[in-house]
Design an enzyme around this catalytic site. Structure first.
Site, PDB file in Angstrom:
ATOM      1  N   ARG A 106      45.211  46.715  48.179  1.00  0.00           N
ATOM      2  CA  ARG A 106      45.341  45.631  47.175  1.00  0.00           C
ATOM      3  C   ARG A 106      44.477  44.414  47.508  1.00  0.00           C
ATOM      4  NH1 ARG A 106      46.744  49.437  45.545  1.00  0.00           N
ATOM      5  NH2 ARG A 106      48.811  50.144  44.953  1.00  0.00           N
ATOM      6  N   SER A 120      54.248  44.106  41.374  1.00  0.00           N
ATOM      7  CA  SER A 120      54.711  44.003  42.766  1.00  0.00           C
ATOM      8  C   SER A 120      54.388  42.614  43.300  1.00  0.00           C
ATOM      9  CB  SER A 120      54.030  45.048  43.634  1.00  0.00           C
ATOM     10  OG  SER A 120      54.437  46.325  43.225  1.00  0.00           O
ATOM     11  N   GLU A 123      51.241  39.487  46.999  1.00  0.00           N
ATOM     12  CA  GLU A 123      50.218  40.283  46.307  1.00  0.00           C
ATOM     13  C   GLU A 123      49.828  39.553  45.017  1.00  0.00           C
ATOM     14  OE1 GLU A 123      51.006  44.519  45.987  1.00  0.00           O
ATOM     15  OE2 GLU A 123      50.054  44.564  44.004  1.00  0.00           O
TER      16      GLU A 123
HETATM   17  C1  LIG Z   1      54.851  45.763  34.985  1.00  0.00           C
HETATM   18  C2  LIG Z   1      53.712  45.704  35.958  1.00  0.00           C
HETATM   19  C3  LIG Z   1      53.405  46.806  36.738  1.00  0.00           C
HETATM   20  C4  LIG Z   1      52.353  46.759  37.655  1.00  0.00           C
HETATM   21  N1  LIG Z   1      52.080  47.873  38.410  1.00  0.00           N
HETATM   22  C5  LIG Z   1      51.032  47.857  39.257  1.00  0.00           C
HETATM   23  C6  LIG Z   1      50.696  49.015  40.035  1.00  0.00           C
HETATM   24  O1  LIG Z   1      51.337  50.042  39.962  1.00  0.00           O
HETATM   25  N2  LIG Z   1      49.621  48.950  40.855  1.00  0.00           N
HETATM   26  C7  LIG Z   1      48.873  47.821  40.963  1.00  0.00           C
HETATM   27  O2  LIG Z   1      47.897  47.828  41.728  1.00  0.00           O
HETATM   28  N3  LIG Z   1      49.171  46.712  40.259  1.00  0.00           N
HETATM   29  C8  LIG Z   1      50.226  46.703  39.411  1.00  0.00           C
HETATM   30  N4  LIG Z   1      50.522  45.579  38.698  1.00  0.00           N
HETATM   31  C9  LIG Z   1      49.753  44.346  38.937  1.00  0.00           C
HETATM   32  C10 LIG Z   1      48.514  44.173  38.047  1.00  0.00           C
HETATM   33  O3  LIG Z   1      48.655  44.885  36.827  1.00  0.00           O
HETATM   34  C11 LIG Z   1      47.230  44.606  38.751  1.00  0.00           C
HETATM   35  O4  LIG Z   1      47.003  43.861  39.921  1.00  0.00           O
HETATM   36  C12 LIG Z   1      46.013  44.445  37.834  1.00  0.00           C
HETATM   37  O5  LIG Z   1      44.897  45.037  38.453  1.00  0.00           O
HETATM   38  C13 LIG Z   1      45.672  42.992  37.518  1.00  0.00           C
HETATM   39  O6  LIG Z   1      44.716  42.985  36.485  1.00  0.00           O
HETATM   40  P1  LIG Z   1      44.647  41.781  35.461  1.00  0.00           P
HETATM   41  O7  LIG Z   1      43.542  42.049  34.518  1.00  0.00           O
HETATM   42  O8  LIG Z   1      45.979  41.527  34.859  1.00  0.00           O
HETATM   43  O9  LIG Z   1      44.242  40.615  36.451  1.00  0.00           O
HETATM   44  P2  LIG Z   1      44.835  39.132  36.473  1.00  0.00           P
HETATM   45  O10 LIG Z   1      46.291  39.193  36.769  1.00  0.00           O
HETATM   46  O11 LIG Z   1      44.409  38.406  35.267  1.00  0.00           O
HETATM   47  O12 LIG Z   1      44.060  38.553  37.739  1.00  0.00           O
HETATM   48  C14 LIG Z   1      44.323  39.063  39.029  1.00  0.00           C
HETATM   49  C15 LIG Z   1      43.170  38.636  39.938  1.00  0.00           C
HETATM   50  O13 LIG Z   1      41.991  39.297  39.492  1.00  0.00           O
HETATM   51  C16 LIG Z   1      40.977  38.333  39.203  1.00  0.00           C
HETATM   52  N5  LIG Z   1      40.194  38.827  38.063  1.00  0.00           N
HETATM   53  C17 LIG Z   1      40.625  39.223  36.851  1.00  0.00           C
HETATM   54  N6  LIG Z   1      39.578  39.604  36.086  1.00  0.00           N
HETATM   55  C18 LIG Z   1      38.475  39.425  36.836  1.00  0.00           C
HETATM   56  C19 LIG Z   1      37.074  39.614  36.621  1.00  0.00           C
HETATM   57  N7  LIG Z   1      36.584  40.056  35.446  1.00  0.00           N
HETATM   58  N8  LIG Z   1      36.218  39.316  37.639  1.00  0.00           N
HETATM   59  C20 LIG Z   1      36.672  38.843  38.820  1.00  0.00           C
HETATM   60  N9  LIG Z   1      37.976  38.653  39.083  1.00  0.00           N
HETATM   61  C21 LIG Z   1      38.867  38.940  38.103  1.00  0.00           C
HETATM   62  C22 LIG Z   1      41.727  37.054  38.869  1.00  0.00           C
HETATM   63  O14 LIG Z   1      40.914  35.909  39.088  1.00  0.00           O
HETATM   64  C23 LIG Z   1      42.887  37.134  39.852  1.00  0.00           C
HETATM   65  O15 LIG Z   1      42.481  36.718  41.130  1.00  0.00           O
HETATM   66  C24 LIG Z   1      51.580  45.591  37.783  1.00  0.00           C
HETATM   67  C25 LIG Z   1      51.862  44.476  36.971  1.00  0.00           C
HETATM   68  C26 LIG Z   1      52.920  44.531  36.070  1.00  0.00           C
HETATM   69  C27 LIG Z   1      53.197  43.322  35.228  1.00  0.00           C
END
Ligand SMILES: Cc1cc2nc3c(=O)[nH]c(=O)nc-3n(C[C@H](O)[C@H](O)[C@H](O)COP(=O)(O)OP(=O)(O)OC[C@H]3O[C@@H](n4cnc5c(N)ncnc54)[C@H](O)[C@@H]3O)c2cc1C
Length: 318
Positions: A172, A221, A297
């Site tokens: 992660r 998480s 995380e």
């Molecule tokens: C119900 C639920 C279940 C989940 N299950 C999992 C799971 O099983 N496994 C898992 O790994 N995660 C899980 N997550 C967490 C999350 O979905 C992941 O970490 C996901 O990859 C985050 O993507 P996001 O687009 O929402 O990023 P954001 O939450 O918007 O941002 C997260 C980070 O990524 C950066 N970021 C976003 N877009 C970019 C970009 N284009 N360039 C550079 N940096 C960027 C942001 O600045 C920030 O630091 C879960 C979340 C929820 C709500």
């Protein structure tokens, strides 16, 4: 804030002053961005970054499924990538996806093209940009297992391509420069029957439905597991939280999920401070019970609410 807007480079997309971020986030909490930038396309984003005063902070958000935006909002410019960054296509065993594409779309596009290995993306509710930053994964597979390379823009607008090894992925986490904005990724999988791949995606989805509060206002998480996957006797964060007696614990409108106690919930009227504060309560309880210092995380961004700062406290007395 309109004075700030006037000092920003002209764009073809949208620049919105003092724009609320809570509606974009899974937790539905947090204050406004000083300015929210919705770039029209990659050139618009690149030109803007190249001309933007380097002193102004830039933060990028994807689906905001892994962040707590604090109640005082985010300083500087917050970038959200729109439809121009959401394209997904396949060629042979490779899939190209824009950074704003939802992970679930990528898993389905790969399945339809008979490309296996990206099923895990169907369980992650974020965008590809967020997946690259977080090395998102589940059920034994991570972004690093399928990534070939990704394109990104530096803070000064310069375009760069990072090979998988350049990310120095770990659980992660990636060592890629925090200031990079990812715009596109290239993934590679293995050949398989589309029907079998879709079956695996469906199985994964139903497993998740019963084990995680995926319909709640949450951030996924909260804490990374303290030991990397594959470690003998790996300890799970949820187990440590449970053993510390924090399942169901509350602070204001925030609660530790009863269903999966590594998830925090906004039960309706939580502030970002409630959620982050509850997370710290959990960390303290786990440290006291088992001596483990849990690592957040979830990314926490922005400033506390004004009345939670020294300035706000002094202003009340003035
Ligand atoms: C119900 C639920 C279940 C989940 N299950 C999992 C799971 O099983 N496994 C898992 O790994 N995660 C899980 N997550 C967490 C999350 O979905 C992941 O970490 C996901 O990859 C985050 O993507 P996001 O687009 O929402 O990023 P954001 O939450 O918007 O941002 C997260 C980070 O990524 C950066 N970021 C976003 N877009 C970019 C970009 N284009 N360039 C550079 N940096 C960027 C942001 O600045 C920030 O630091 C879960 C979340 C929820 C709500």
């Amino acid at each position: 804030m309109s004075g700030f807007l006037d000092r920003l480079p002209a764009v073809r997309g949208k620049l919105l002053a003092n724009e609320q971020l809570a509606p974009f986030t899974w937790f539905r909490v947090g204050g406004p961005a000083d300015v929210l930038f919705l770039p029209k396309d990659e050139d618009d984003l690149g030109d803007f970054l190249a001309k933007l005063d380097p002193i102004i902070p830039v933060t990028v958000l994807g689906a905001a499924s892994n962040v707590i935006v604090r109640d005082g909002g985010v300083a500087g410019v917050v970038v959200r990538l729109g439809p121009a960054f959401g394209k997904v296509s396949s060629n042979g065993l490779r899939v190209t996806a824009g950074a704003a594409a939802l992970d679930g779309r990528v898993s389905i596009a790969a399945a339809n093209a008979g490309i296996a290995g990206m099923e895990f993306f169907s369980g992650v509710p974020g965008t590809i940009g967020g997946a690259l930053r977080m090395n998102a994964g589940c059920y034994g597979r991570e972004t690093k297992d399928v990534l070939v390379e990704a394109r990104a823009l530096k803070r000064n607008g310069e375009r760069v391509t990072l090979k998988n090894a350049d990310f120095h992925f770990s659980y992660r986490h990636t060592e890629a420069d925090e200031e990079l904005i990812f715009v596109e990724a290239l993934f590679e999988g293995e050949k398989d029957d589309p029907v079998k791949i879709v079956e695996r995606i469906e199985a994964l989805k139903s497993r998740r439905e019963t084990s995680q509060p995926i319909r709640d206002k949450t951030g996924g998480s909260t804490f990374a597991n303290p030991d990397p996957p594959g470690t003998p006797n790996q300890r799970s964060s949820w187990k440590l939280v449970d053993e510390a007696g924090m399942r169901g614990a509350r602070r204001g409108g925030a609660q530790v999920s009863e269903l999966h106690c590594n998830f925090l919930l906004n039960t309706g009227d939580a502030t970002a401070a409630d959620i982050e504060g509850l997370g710290e309560d959990v960390r303290a309880a786990v440290l006291a019970k088992s001596g483990v210092e849990l690592r957040w995380e979830i990314k926490r961004i922005g400033r506390p609410a004004v009345d939670a700062t020294v300035e706000g406290y002094l202003a009340k007395d003035a």
